[in-house]
Write an enzyme that holds these catalytic residues in place. Structure first.
Site, PDB file in Angstrom:
ATOM      1  N   LYS A 198       0.844  -1.378  -0.164  1.00  0.00           N
ATOM      2  CA  LYS A 198       0.263  -0.172   0.488  1.00  0.00           C
ATOM      3  C   LYS A 198       0.842   1.015   0.469  1.00  0.00           C
ATOM      4  CE  LYS A 198      -4.024   1.967   2.733  1.00  0.00           C
ATOM      5  NZ  LYS A 198      -4.777   2.370   4.021  1.00  0.00           N
ATOM      6  N   LYS A 251      -2.088  -1.405  -3.617  1.00  0.00           N
ATOM      7  CA  LYS A 251      -3.681   0.133  -3.478  1.00  0.00           C
ATOM      8  C   LYS A 251      -2.233   1.094  -3.765  1.00  0.00           C
ATOM      9  CE  LYS A 251      -5.702   2.185  -0.391  1.00  0.00           C
ATOM     10  NZ  LYS A 251      -6.194   1.665   1.312  1.00  0.00           N
TER      11      LYS A 251
END
Ligand code: PBG
Ligand code: ZN
Length: 327
Positions: A198, A251
């Site tokens: 992330k 992400k």
């Protein structure tokens, strides 16, 4: 003629769908949903046209509608009434996400319910866990205290009936800690979809309005990855795999296709999260007539899948199902 040119011509004919290497299907999609404890009616999210924060009493009908058009999985985010520095409402057995999970699973047992396990919507400071002075004296996320909090949140979601828990704050040792906590309570079958890679991305901007999770000091760069670092990103996902993650995640998605392709070589299922900023950029450009929405959405999702995603978390999930039915 050159064989390559003949091939290209063949591809423009009606057989083209047969030659597609990558096709988006309804089974690829996960729809994020915001459930708001204080909302009486669906609250439009200004920075994300077409997205709403739903009151919990409407969540069954929202999910029923998604199910009818073919969405088979949802990712839940809660916006609680009560926030405090320790994020205690995140593991309340009657908390907003826990209520929503129970309602969805009893109305639609087949719907795969994934819950975001994080504290930033539940803390007054807006950080993803417990904060305190770090060794350098500055306020920072405290890893081990936050781990304990995540364990409690995850177990409470599993108790409510979640199929998959998705821890999103990238603490060290988080996946193994969660696996142990879930197993100890008898939730061996609950899967862990780790936000394993992330990035500290500017593309989360609209989400922070949607989830009311903006932070009051510092930033998240101490626990999210530097977008410049691909090898580090790969290692983070590999560590989560070694700790027992069932599904890895990259992400944001669209800017990070090289990372996605690398991480897919690890062998676990990989989810890609097309985040709020990716959604809003397409929406804004389309609203201005600068790009065509449907074509852009299919192109973006096709490329994400081509790069190696098995699942795509996207705010376009419902639109895509409708568009697939039109085709
Ligand atoms: C919270 C969380 C964020 C997103 C998902 N979970 C925001 C953040 O890390 O700041 C972003 C999702 C999106 O932008 O659509 N841990
Ligand atoms: Zn968070």
């Amino acid at each position: 003629m050159f064989p390559q040119r003949r091939m290209r011509r063949a591809r423009s004919r009606p057989i083209q769908p047969l030659l597609n290497e990558t096709n988006i299907t309804k089974n690829d999609l996960v729809a994020p949903l915001f459930v708001d404890e204080t909302a009486k009616t669906p609250q439009p999210i200004m920075a994300m046209p077409g997205q709403f924060r739903y009151p919990v009493h409407e969540i069954a009908s929202v999910c029923q509608e998604l199910w009818t058009i073919g969405v088979r999985a949802v990712l839940l985010f809660g916006i609680p009434e009560h926030k405090d520095p320790d994020g205690t409402s995140a593991y309340d057995p009657d908390g907003i996400v826990q209520q929503a999970v129970r309602i969805i699973k009893s109305a639609l047992p087949g719907m795969v319910v994934i819950t975001d396990v994080c504290a930033c919507e539940y803390t007054t400071h807006g950080h993803c866990g417990i904060v305190g002075p770090s060794r350098c004296g500055e306020m920072d996320l405290l890893n081990d205290e936050s781990l304990e909090l995540m364990d409690r949140i995850a177990v409470s979601h599993a108790e409510a009936g979640a199929d998959i828990i998705a821890p999103s704050c990238m603490l060290d040792g988080m996946v193994s800690s969660l696996r142990n906590a879930l197993d100890a309570e008898g939730y061996e079958k609950v899967l862990i979809m780790s936000y394993s890679t992330k990035f500290a991305s500017a593309l989360y901007g609209p989400f922070r309005e949607a989830a009311d999770s903006g932070y009051s000091f510092g930033d998240r760069s101490t626990y999210q990855l530097n977008p410049a670092n691909g090898r580090e990103a790969y290692l983070e996902s590999r560590m989560d795999m070694d700790e027992g993650a069932d599904i890895l995640m990259v992400k944001p998605a669209g800017f990070y296709l090289d990372i996605l392709a690398d991480i897919a070589t690890l062998g676990l299922p990989v989810a890609a999260y097309q985040v709020s900023g990716e959604y809003s950029m397409i929406k804004a450009a389309a609203a201005n007539g600068w790009i065509r929405e449907k074509e852009t959405v299919f192109e973006s999702l096709t490329c994400i899948k081509r790069a190696g995603a098995d699942l795509i978390i996207t705010y376009f999930a419902a639109d895509v199902c409708r568009w697939l039915d039109e085709k």
